[in-house]
Design a protein around this motif. Sequence first.
Motif, PDB file in Angstrom:
ATOM      1  N   THR A  47     -25.317  11.865  30.533  1.00 44.17           N
ATOM      2  CA  THR A  47     -25.427  11.923  28.738  1.00 44.17           C
ATOM      3  C   THR A  47     -24.440  10.300  28.207  1.00 44.17           C
ATOM      4  O   THR A  47     -25.201   9.855  28.057  1.00 44.17           O
ATOM      5  CB  THR A  47     -25.085  13.017  28.112  1.00 44.17           C
ATOM      6  OG1 THR A  47     -25.818  14.034  28.204  1.00 44.17           O
ATOM      7  CG2 THR A  47     -24.831  12.245  26.879  1.00 44.17           C
ATOM      8  N   ASP A  48     -23.797  10.350  28.718  1.00 44.25           N
ATOM      9  CA  ASP A  48     -23.388   8.998  29.144  1.00 44.25           C
ATOM     10  C   ASP A  48     -23.838   8.292  29.283  1.00 44.25           C
ATOM     11  O   ASP A  48     -24.186   6.385  28.503  1.00 44.25           O
ATOM     12  CB  ASP A  48     -21.429   9.304  29.796  1.00 44.25           C
ATOM     13  CG  ASP A  48     -20.464  10.166  29.740  1.00 44.25           C
ATOM     14  OD1 ASP A  48     -20.638  10.268  27.727  1.00 44.25           O
ATOM     15  OD2 ASP A  48     -19.546  10.711  30.317  1.00 44.25           O
ATOM     16  N   PHE A  98     -26.526   7.082  26.909  1.00 47.08           N
ATOM     17  CA  PHE A  98     -26.587   6.379  25.925  1.00 47.08           C
ATOM     18  C   PHE A  98     -25.518   4.960  26.263  1.00 47.08           C
ATOM     19  O   PHE A  98     -26.998   4.067  25.520  1.00 47.08           O
ATOM     20  CB  PHE A  98     -25.262   7.174  25.477  1.00 47.08           C
ATOM     21  CG  PHE A  98     -26.247   8.139  24.611  1.00 47.08           C
ATOM     22  CD1 PHE A  98     -26.525   8.106  23.048  1.00 47.08           C
ATOM     23  CD2 PHE A  98     -25.316   9.413  24.815  1.00 47.08           C
ATOM     24  CE1 PHE A  98     -26.518   8.824  22.640  1.00 47.08           C
ATOM     25  CE2 PHE A  98     -26.299  10.886  23.279  1.00 47.08           C
ATOM     26  CZ  PHE A  98     -26.228  10.168  21.884  1.00 47.08           C
ATOM     27  N   ALA A  99     -25.829   4.503  26.886  1.00 50.53           N
ATOM     28  CA  ALA A  99     -25.199   3.354  27.470  1.00 50.53           C
ATOM     29  C   ALA A  99     -26.760   2.375  28.047  1.00 50.53           C
ATOM     30  O   ALA A  99     -26.445   1.737  27.569  1.00 50.53           O
ATOM     31  CB  ALA A  99     -24.147   3.294  28.558  1.00 50.53           C
ATOM     32  N   LEU A 129     -29.419   2.860  26.215  1.00 52.44           N
ATOM     33  CA  LEU A 129     -29.711   2.879  25.036  1.00 52.44           C
ATOM     34  C   LEU A 129     -29.459   2.238  24.031  1.00 52.44           C
ATOM     35  O   LEU A 129     -30.278   1.596  23.107  1.00 52.44           O
ATOM     36  CB  LEU A 129     -30.434   4.092  24.522  1.00 52.44           C
ATOM     37  CG  LEU A 129     -31.069   5.019  25.711  1.00 52.44           C
ATOM     38  CD1 LEU A 129     -31.748   6.365  25.100  1.00 52.44           C
ATOM     39  CD2 LEU A 129     -32.380   3.970  25.516  1.00 52.44           C
ATOM     40  N   ALA A 130     -27.956   1.501  24.764  1.00 45.80           N
ATOM     41  CA  ALA A 130     -27.157   0.966  23.784  1.00 45.80           C
ATOM     42  C   ALA A 130     -28.109  -0.609  23.547  1.00 45.80           C
ATOM     43  O   ALA A 130     -27.956  -1.304  22.437  1.00 45.80           O
ATOM     44  CB  ALA A 130     -25.939   0.640  23.982  1.00 45.80           C
TER      45      ALA A 130
END
Lengths: 113, 113
Positions: free
Chosen positions: B10-11, B14-15, B17-18
């Motif tokens: 998950t980390d 998110f990274a 998609l940042a």
Amino acid sequence: MPRQSRETPTDHVFAALAHPVRRDLLAALLDGPQTAQALADRYAMARPSVAEHLKVLRAVGLVGERQAGRNRYYSLTPEPLALLREWLEPYEQFWRGRMSRLASLLDKESPHD
Amino acid sequence: MPRQSRETPTDHVFAALAHPVRRDLLAALLDGPQTAQALADRYAMARPSVAEHLKVLRAVGLVGERQAGRNRYYSLTPEPLALLREWLEPYEQFWRGRMSRLASLLDKESPHD
DNA sequence: TTGACGCGTAGGAAATTTCCTACGTATGCT
DNA sequence: AGCATACGTAGGAAATTTCCTACGCGTCAA
């Protein structure tokens, strides 16, 4: 000078959620409003660093603050996460499309199993 | 040395998609598989830069690649976005809780309006 | 085989992010 | 009043990210 001239609220929400510490802070606030000091203790991080992260979260509207004497309580305001859900939508549609194509393909391969 | 010793999938999602460019690339791939060159043209960016972003997306499983002669087509594989939806869940629950408390409060203020 | 084209990656410069300590301000207790 | 505590922010060092040009490898056409 910013890299992009046009930054949408969705851009900012994604950027805010990109950092693991900020996601941890949001998770901690699920338990209710807390001070920066309490949050810093919880994550073994210096309070000013936590304050910076909270500022980012506050800028995108994911946390609110309430002053109470010399304490300041931060609370979760998850409304901006709706932007994330909206962003997801076309991809879930894409996904469902692929799934149904796969299903009909399997159905053609071995019909009425 | 990485900042965190334990990084979850998950980390990484998110990274990935940042960055706005990477989200743009995913959006472009909704139209179907494309080459890095075509994507670079579309976003006025050097091809190697696009290739780097695609590598990040590939590492988290959001895109797949298919070799075809001297062309390499990148395609959308949105399954990892399920992690994002799972992450959202407790916050949407929190949100619904707040809404219902607000509703009952309003109901008490002016009942049977 | 030779030349043109598409590709990934190396190498490095510039910008950004992240985290700390140090400091000044405001509040509450004695 | 005087002191301890909670706070935000400034300033700066270190790490990371992002983007480019340059290069070498593989593939297609002649």
